[in-house]
Design a protein around this motif. Structure first.
Motif, short mmCIF file in Angstrom:
data_model
loop_
_atom_site.label_atom_id
_atom_site.label_comp_id
_atom_site.label_asym_id
_atom_site.label_seq_id
_atom_site.Cartn_x
_atom_site.Cartn_y
_atom_site.Cartn_z
N PHE A 35 50.37 70.80 90.16
CA PHE A 35 51.61 71.58 90.18
C PHE A 35 52.83 70.68 90.24
N PRO A 36 53.98 71.13 89.75
CA PRO A 36 55.20 70.31 89.77
C PRO A 36 55.59 69.85 91.18
N SER A 37 55.18 70.58 92.19
CA SER A 37 55.48 70.20 93.58
C SER A 37 54.75 68.94 94.01
N GLY A 38 53.72 68.54 93.22
CA GLY A 38 52.89 67.40 93.58
C GLY A 38 51.59 67.82 94.23
N ASP A 39 51.49 69.10 94.62
CA ASP A 39 50.25 69.62 95.19
C ASP A 39 49.19 69.72 94.10
N ILE A 40 47.93 69.58 94.51
CA ILE A 40 46.84 69.85 93.58
C ILE A 40 45.86 70.82 94.23
N LEU A 41 45.24 71.63 93.40
CA LEU A 41 44.20 72.54 93.84
C LEU A 41 42.90 72.07 93.20
N LEU A 42 41.92 71.78 94.03
CA LEU A 42 40.61 71.38 93.54
C LEU A 42 39.73 72.62 93.51
N GLU A 43 39.34 73.08 92.33
CA GLU A 43 38.37 74.16 92.22
C GLU A 43 37.00 73.52 92.29
N ARG A 44 36.14 74.06 93.15
CA ARG A 44 34.84 73.44 93.39
C ARG A 44 33.72 74.45 93.19
N ALA A 45 32.68 74.03 92.48
CA ALA A 45 31.53 74.89 92.23
C ALA A 45 30.76 75.11 93.54
N GLU A 46 30.60 76.34 93.90
CA GLU A 46 29.82 76.72 95.08
C GLU A 46 30.34 76.14 96.38
N HIS A 47 31.58 75.71 96.40
CA HIS A 47 32.22 75.21 97.62
C HIS A 47 33.60 75.83 97.70
N ARG A 48 34.19 75.78 98.88
CA ARG A 48 35.54 76.32 99.05
C ARG A 48 36.56 75.44 98.33
N ASP A 49 37.48 76.06 97.59
CA ASP A 49 38.53 75.32 96.91
C ASP A 49 39.45 74.67 97.94
N CYS A 50 40.10 73.57 97.56
CA CYS A 50 40.95 72.82 98.49
C CYS A 50 42.33 72.57 97.87
N LEU A 51 43.37 72.80 98.66
CA LEU A 51 44.74 72.51 98.25
C LEU A 51 45.19 71.25 98.98
N ILE A 52 45.60 70.25 98.22
CA ILE A 52 46.00 68.96 98.78
C ILE A 52 47.47 68.73 98.45
N PRO A 53 48.30 68.45 99.47
CA PRO A 53 49.74 68.29 99.23
C PRO A 53 50.12 66.89 98.77
N ASP A 54 51.23 66.81 98.07
CA ASP A 54 51.92 65.55 97.78
C ASP A 54 51.07 64.47 97.11
N VAL A 55 50.35 64.84 96.07
CA VAL A 55 49.54 63.87 95.33
C VAL A 55 50.41 63.21 94.26
N ASP A 56 50.36 61.89 94.19
CA ASP A 56 51.18 61.14 93.24
C ASP A 56 50.48 60.91 91.91
N GLN A 57 49.13 60.79 91.93
CA GLN A 57 48.42 60.43 90.69
C GLN A 57 47.03 61.05 90.71
N VAL A 58 46.60 61.58 89.56
CA VAL A 58 45.24 62.10 89.38
C VAL A 58 44.62 61.33 88.23
N ASP A 59 43.46 60.71 88.49
CA ASP A 59 42.78 59.91 87.48
C ASP A 59 41.28 60.25 87.54
N VAL A 60 40.90 61.32 86.83
CA VAL A 60 39.51 61.76 86.79
C VAL A 60 39.09 61.96 85.33
N PRO A 61 37.79 61.90 85.05
CA PRO A 61 37.34 62.17 83.68
C PRO A 61 37.62 63.64 83.35
N VAL A 62 38.10 63.88 82.14
CA VAL A 62 38.54 65.22 81.76
C VAL A 62 37.82 65.66 80.49
#
Length: 101
Positions: A35-62
């Motif tokens: 999100f533009p705020s810098g927050d990210i939401l991790l959607e997780r299979a069969e686990h509770r989703d997690c909202l993480i504040p103030d992330v500067d960089q995301v580097d995962v395989p897409v």
């Protein structure tokens, strides 16, 4: 323009992770919403989703991306690690074969 972050987080039980580097590994991540705020939401299979504040960089395989209003969704299938790198919060793929020392 609709507020995608509010819409996604209102209708489901989400774990708000205030100190992500204190428990830095999140398994079974299927989608990362950035999100533009810098927050990210991790959607997780069969686990509770997690909202993480103030992330500067995301580097995962897409495997795909989608822009939804003011957010970017990254399709992935990985375990992610959250780290503090000189004051920048970075989310990367967790390599379970990492060697320490």
């Amino acid at each position: 323009m609709m507020d995608v972050q509010r819409r996604l987080t209102e209708k489901r039980a989400i774990r708000h992770v205030e100190a992500p580097t204190s428990m830095p590994v999140f398994r079974s991540v299927t989608r990362v919403w950035h999100f533009p705020s810098g927050d990210i939401l991790l959607e997780r299979a069969e686990h509770r989703d997690c909202l993480i504040p103030d992330v500067d960089q995301v580097d995962v395989p897409v495997s795909g991306t989608e822009r939804v209003a003011d957010a970017v969704a990254l399709d992935t299938d990985t375990t992610v690690r959250v780290a503090d790198d000189s004051g920048n919060i970075i989310v990367t793929e967790f390599d379970k074969n990492m060697k320490i020392g």
